[in-house]
Scaffold this motif. Structure first.
Motif, PDB file in Angstrom:
ATOM      1  N   PRO A  59      -6.376  -0.608   9.474  1.00  0.00           N
ATOM      2  CA  PRO A  59      -7.669  -1.311   9.409  1.00  0.00           C
ATOM      3  C   PRO A  59      -8.734  -0.568   8.619  1.00  0.00           C
ATOM      4  N   ASP A  60      -8.697   0.796   8.638  1.00  0.00           N
ATOM      5  CA  ASP A  60      -9.756   1.523   7.949  1.00  0.00           C
ATOM      6  C   ASP A  60      -9.652   1.399   6.434  1.00  0.00           C
ATOM      7  N   GLN A  61      -8.475   1.039   5.917  1.00  0.00           N
ATOM      8  CA  GLN A  61      -8.316   0.914   4.475  1.00  0.00           C
ATOM      9  C   GLN A  61      -8.453  -0.535   3.994  1.00  0.00           C
ATOM     10  N   GLN A  62      -8.167  -1.477   4.887  1.00  0.00           N
ATOM     11  CA  GLN A  62      -8.271  -2.892   4.544  1.00  0.00           C
ATOM     12  C   GLN A  62      -7.430  -3.233   3.296  1.00  0.00           C
ATOM     13  N   VAL A  63      -6.218  -2.661   3.222  1.00  0.00           N
ATOM     14  CA  VAL A  63      -5.373  -2.895   2.058  1.00  0.00           C
ATOM     15  C   VAL A  63      -3.922  -2.999   2.500  1.00  0.00           C
ATOM     16  N   SER A  64      -3.190  -3.878   1.831  1.00  0.00           N
ATOM     17  CA  SER A  64      -1.768  -4.032   2.094  1.00  0.00           C
ATOM     18  C   SER A  64      -1.033  -3.995   0.768  1.00  0.00           C
ATOM     19  N   VAL A  65      -0.010  -3.155   0.657  1.00  0.00           N
ATOM     20  CA  VAL A  65       0.744  -2.978  -0.581  1.00  0.00           C
ATOM     21  C   VAL A  65       2.186  -3.395  -0.341  1.00  0.00           C
ATOM     22  N   ASP A  66       2.690  -4.235  -1.220  1.00  0.00           N
ATOM     23  CA  ASP A  66       4.072  -4.694  -1.107  1.00  0.00           C
ATOM     24  C   ASP A  66       5.004  -3.694  -1.784  1.00  0.00           C
ATOM     25  N   ILE A  67       6.080  -3.285  -1.094  1.00  0.00           N
ATOM     26  CA  ILE A  67       7.095  -2.385  -1.654  1.00  0.00           C
ATOM     27  C   ILE A  67       8.419  -3.138  -1.649  1.00  0.00           C
ATOM     28  N   PRO A  68       8.833  -3.703  -2.767  1.00  0.00           N
ATOM     29  CA  PRO A  68      10.057  -4.509  -2.785  1.00  0.00           C
ATOM     30  C   PRO A  68      11.310  -3.651  -2.867  1.00  0.00           C
ATOM     31  N   ALA A  69      12.370  -4.080  -2.199  1.00  0.00           N
ATOM     32  CA  ALA A  69      13.668  -3.413  -2.303  1.00  0.00           C
ATOM     33  C   ALA A  69      14.152  -3.491  -3.743  1.00  0.00           C
ATOM     34  N   GLY A  70      14.703  -2.384  -4.232  1.00  0.00           N
ATOM     35  CA  GLY A  70      15.204  -2.338  -5.597  1.00  0.00           C
ATOM     36  C   GLY A  70      14.223  -1.789  -6.604  1.00  0.00           C
TER      37      GLY A  70
END
Length: 383
Positions: A59-70
Motif C-alpha cells: 500500500p505504501d508504494q501504490q504500484v503493481s508490476v507484472d512479471i510474466p513467465a518467460g
C-alpha cells in the motif's frame, strides 16, 4: 506489488559498503522489496536458480508490476550481477491472512539442460573442447569462455548423438578436456580448471561461522582400485586350484600396471575397472585408478557450513569453484572447494549455506580421446 529501487545508496549501502539488497530487472523495471530470497549456485548445479517471494501489493508504494513467465531478467545483489536468465514461473498463494507472490528464476543455461543440441553437422573434426562447447551453445544465445587454458585440448573427432541435450554434449567434451564448466553471472558459461582462486578471509569459527556439519565416510570407497584388461574368458571357468585364479588375474592386470590404494580403507574392498579401448599405452588407465581413489575420498569428506554474510572480507560475493580457507577454533586451516552455495534472506536475516569438499571431489574422470578409440577399433577390425 514491489518497490522500484530509487536511490544509489540502496545499491552500495549508506556507509559505502556493498549492499545485500536483492533486485531483479525485468521488462524495464528494477524491482526490490522481497521478503524472502533463495539463490542457489554451484559447480555441479546447472542452471543456477533463484526463488523470490513477497506480498503482491504494498500500500505504501501504490504500484503493481507484472512479471510474466518467460521474460528475460537479471538478478542483482547491490551493484553485483548474480544471475542472468529467465523467469521460469510465477505463482500466487491466497489465504485469509496473506497474499504471497513467488517468482522462480533460472539462468540462461536452462535451455542447454532441457533442449536438444542442434548442429549443422553432428560430427566435428580437428577442433577444441572450447570450440565444440561454443558451437553447441550458439543457438541458445549462451556465450562460452575459458580460463586457465581449459578447453584448449585438440579433439580430432567428436560425434554428437541426435538425442543428446546441449548440456550432455558439453559435459562429455569437458570430461575429454579434463575441465569443469558452470554458470556465470552474465548468463554465459565458463570452462575452468578446478579451484582457480582463493577467497579473502574465508570461513572462521567464532567469527563468521554460524553452523558446521562435517562428514567423513567410507561409503563408496575401496581399499584397492585395479585396471583390468577385458577378456571374454575371464573367470568364466572355475580354476582347478587356487593358484590358477591368481595367475589368471595377474595376466589380466600386470600389463597395464595401473593400481591405486586408499589408505583410509582398512578392510579388503577391491574395485576392478576396465581398460578403455584405445588406451594403447595404458596411460589413461593409470590416471583413472588414481582419479577413482581421489574423487571417492573427496566426495566422502563434505563439510556444510552456514556463514553470516554473503561476502568475503574483501566485499566480493562468494562464488562457486573458489577455494575457501576453513579455520577452526584450534587455528587449524583447511582449504576446501566451494562446490555449492545457497544465499538466503528472510525474517531471520541474511545467511550463506555452503557445501565444501576437497578439490579432488570435482576433478573430471580421465577419458580416451575419440580419435584414439576409433584408431584402436580400426586396428582390431584389420586383425
Amino acid at each position: 506489488m514491489m518497490s522500484a529501487l530509487s536511490t544509489v545508496s540502496e545499491f552500495v549501502g549508506y556507509d559505502q559498503t556493498p549492499s545485500n539488497a536483492v533486485s531483479i530487472t525485468v521488462n524495464g523495471y528494477q524491482i526490490s522489496g522481497w521478503n524472502r530470497v533463495s539463490i542457489r549456485m554451484g559447480v555441479d548445479i546447472m542452471p543456477w536458480t533463484a526463488m523470490l517471494e513477497t506480498t503482491l501489493y504494498q500500500p505504501d508504494q501504490q504500484v503493481s508490476v507484472d512479471i510474466p513467465a518467460g521474460a528475460a531478467c537479471v538478478l542483482s545483489i547491490g551493484g553485483d550481477t548474480v544471475l542472468t536468465g529467465y523467469v521460469q514461473s510465477v505463482s500466487e498463494e491466497l489465504t485469509p491472512q496473506e497474499h504471497v507472490y513467488r517468482v522462480a528464476i533460472a539462468s540462461k543455461s536452462v535451455d542447454l539442460v532441457e533442449c536438444s543440441a542442434e548442429f549443422s553437422t553432428y560430427q566435428m573434426n580437428n577442433t577444441t573442447a572450447l570450440g565444440i562447447a561454443q558451437q553447441v551453445c550458439k543457438p541458445f544465445g549462451v556465450a562460452v569462455s575459458a580460463v586457465g587454458g581449459a578447453g584448449d585440448i585438440q579433439i580430432q573427432q567428436f560425434s554428437v548423438i541426435l538425442t543428446e541435450t546441449a548440456y550432455e554434449v558439453i559435459e562429455r567434451v569437458c570430461r575429454l578436456a579434463g575441465c569443469i564448466f558452470y554458470d556465470q553471472p552474465d548468463g554465459s558459461i565458463v570452462l575452468s580448471p578446478v579451484g582457480t582462486t582463493v577467497v579473502s578471509g574465508g570461513v572462521r569459527q567464532g567469527v563468521n561461522m554460524e553452523r558446521m556439519v562435517s562428514l567423513s565416510s567410507l561409503e563408496g570407497r575401496f581399499s584397492d582400485v585395479q585396471a583390468i584388461i577385458q577378456n571374454p574368458a575371464i573367470l568364466f571357468t572355475p580354476p582347478a586350484d587356487g593358484d590358477k585364479l591368481s595367475q589368471q588375474m595377474h595376466a589380466q592386470t600386470a600389463p597395464a600396471e595401473a593400481s591405486a590404494s586408499d589408505p583410509g580403507v582398512t578392510r579388503h574392498r577391491p574395485l576392478l575397472i576396465p581398460v578403455e579401448l584405445g588406451d594403447a599405452d595404458y596411460s589413461i588407465a593409470r590416471k583413472r585408478v588414481q582419479w577413482e581413489v581421489a574423487r571417492r575420498y573427496g566426495r566422502s569428506q563434505a563439510t556444510e557450513v552456514t556463514v553470516s554474510s554473503w561476502r568475503d572480507t574483501s566485499g566480493a560475493l562468494w562464488r562457486p569453484n573458489a577455494l575457501i580457507p576453513l579455520t577452526r577454533a584450534s587455528s587449524t586451516r583447511t582449504d576446501l572447494l566451494l562446490g555449492e552455495i545457497e544465499l538466503v534472506q528472510g525474517e531471520d536475516g541474511t545467511h550463506a549455506n555452503m557445501v565444501l569438499m576437497p578439490s579432488s571431489a570435482f576433478v573430471p574422470e580421465p577419458l580416451v580421446l575419440p580419435a584414439e578409440q576409433n584408431e584402436a577399433t580400426a586396428a582390431v577390425s584389420r586383425d
